[in-house]
Design an enzyme around this catalytic site. Structure first.
Site, PDB file in Angstrom:
ATOM      1  N   ARG A  99      -3.036  -1.084  -2.506  1.00  0.00           N
ATOM      2  CA  ARG A  99      -2.220  -2.137  -1.912  1.00  0.00           C
ATOM      3  C   ARG A  99      -0.980  -1.507  -1.281  1.00  0.00           C
ATOM      4  NH1 ARG A  99      -6.182  -4.347  -1.989  1.00  0.00           N
ATOM      5  NH2 ARG A  99      -6.813  -6.342  -2.906  1.00  0.00           N
ATOM      6  N   HIS A 134      -6.826  -1.740   7.099  1.00  0.00           N
ATOM      7  CA  HIS A 134      -7.448  -2.234   5.863  1.00  0.00           C
ATOM      8  C   HIS A 134      -8.964  -2.394   6.047  1.00  0.00           C
ATOM      9  CE1 HIS A 134      -6.251  -4.576   1.996  1.00  0.00           C
ATOM     10  NE2 HIS A 134      -7.414  -3.962   1.835  1.00  0.00           N
ATOM     11  N   GLU A 140       1.758  -6.130   5.945  1.00  0.00           N
ATOM     12  CA  GLU A 140       0.390  -6.068   6.452  1.00  0.00           C
ATOM     13  C   GLU A 140       0.000  -7.431   7.011  1.00  0.00           C
ATOM     14  OE1 GLU A 140      -3.927  -5.471   4.412  1.00  0.00           O
ATOM     15  OE2 GLU A 140      -2.486  -3.846   4.017  1.00  0.00           O
TER      16      GLU A 140
END
Length: 315
Positions: A226, A274, A255
């Site tokens: 993360r 991601h 993000e």
């Protein structure tokens, strides 16, 4: 029992899933088409529905996520008390560990520089490179992803050190194993620092201005867990100031990373949106289907489920 599946599956995958829960009513849909009626009647949901809608799911016995991270689903009041939460840990290790190996080699062998040079038609030497053989790798987070990456590095001749949250027996692919309280002691030894951590209060910004100063000057930082595990601005400063060789980030904070963020411009950073997990690799979805099928069958037969999440811990 109604089983709502929020994943796009092929016919073979559907047949396999249904064979493990005979007599159940399978509903295949997607988040944007999910109705209140389907949520109200669902005994099992396979997928990641909007968390705010789960308050409607009074009959829910199991939420089987297709992600390894659990996010808001573990928060109090999101799921009915009787509902169990399971993640897809074990599905992503193959895809993400290979991604990690790829970006590590990209930085170690200056391939990111050569790619930039190619776009400019620039035939020039980018300098010395590093090798995995004989390096020391610190793997922070030893779930499926961290373990798979560590085993690959070990096979390539790295000395592997692992950090995990709870005490357990050291696996063969590690040379040393410690708990999180040893992070700062171990960082100065590492050529490679790889993070595959869930998002919890304990993992928030474990890499920050202070800990970055402990890195070797030629260390590489990789993050696939993360983005919140890293203080982004402190990392940018470190990359600009030559405090480490480079960083490979498949997750960022914030993000998505804003277009104007200075991290995009860092020559020694490799950034991907991601995508190291997801369903880009077909085998990942196959593994998720197998996990979901196992848990469906176990739920119906009253047996123990796999990958059950401790809602208080968040993993």
């Amino acid at each position: 029992m109604d089983i709502v599946v929020l994943m796009k599956l092929n016919d073979e995958q559907k047949r396999f899933l249904e064979s493990e829960a005979p007599g159940c009513n399978f509903i295949y849909t997607k988040n944007e088409q999910l109705s209140e009626e389907q949520l109200k009647n669902a005994g099992v949901i396979i997928g990641n529905p909007p968390s705010e809608m789960l308050k409607l799911s009074k009959k829910l016995q199991l939420l089987q996520l297709f992600s390894a991270g659990v996010g808001d689903y573990a928060k109090e009041g999101v799921l009915p008390d009787r509902a169990r939460l399971a993640n897809a840990s074990g599905a992503y290790g193959l895809a993400i560990s290979e991604y990690m190996l790829g970006v590590l080699l990209e930085l170690y062998k200056n391939l990111h520089i050569y790619r930039d040079n190619q776009a400019e038609g620039n035939w020039s030497y980018a300098g010395n490179v590093k090798g995995i053989f004989g390096s020391t790798a610190l793997i922070v987070g030893l779930g499926d992803i961290g373990g798979e990456f560590a085993s690959r590095l070990k096979a390539l001749g790295a000395y592997t050190i692992g950090i995990r949250r709870t005490d357990s027996k050291k696996p063969d692919y590690l040379d040393e194993l410690y708990l999180m309280d040893k992070l700062e002691d171990l960082l100065p030894r590492a050529d490679i620092v790889a993070l595959s951590l869930p998002e919890t209060k304990l993992t928030n910004r474990v890499i920050n201005k202070s800990t970055l100063q402990l890195f070797k000057k030629d260390a590489v930082l990789i993050n696939v867990g993360r983005g919140s595990a890293i203080d982004t601005e402190a990392l940018c400063d470190a990359l600009e100031n030559g405090q480490l060789l480079g960083a490979a980030l498949d997750v960022t904070d914030p993000e998505p990373l804003p277009r104007e963020h200075r991290l995009w411009k860092m020559k020694n950073a490799v950034i991907t949106p991601h995508i190291s997990g997801g369903f880009s690799l077909n085998e990942t979805k196959e593994r998720i289907v197998r996990i979901a099928a196992h848990n469906l069958k176990s739920l119906i037969e009253g047996k123990a489920l796999m990958n059950v999440v401790d809602k208080e811990k968040g993993y």
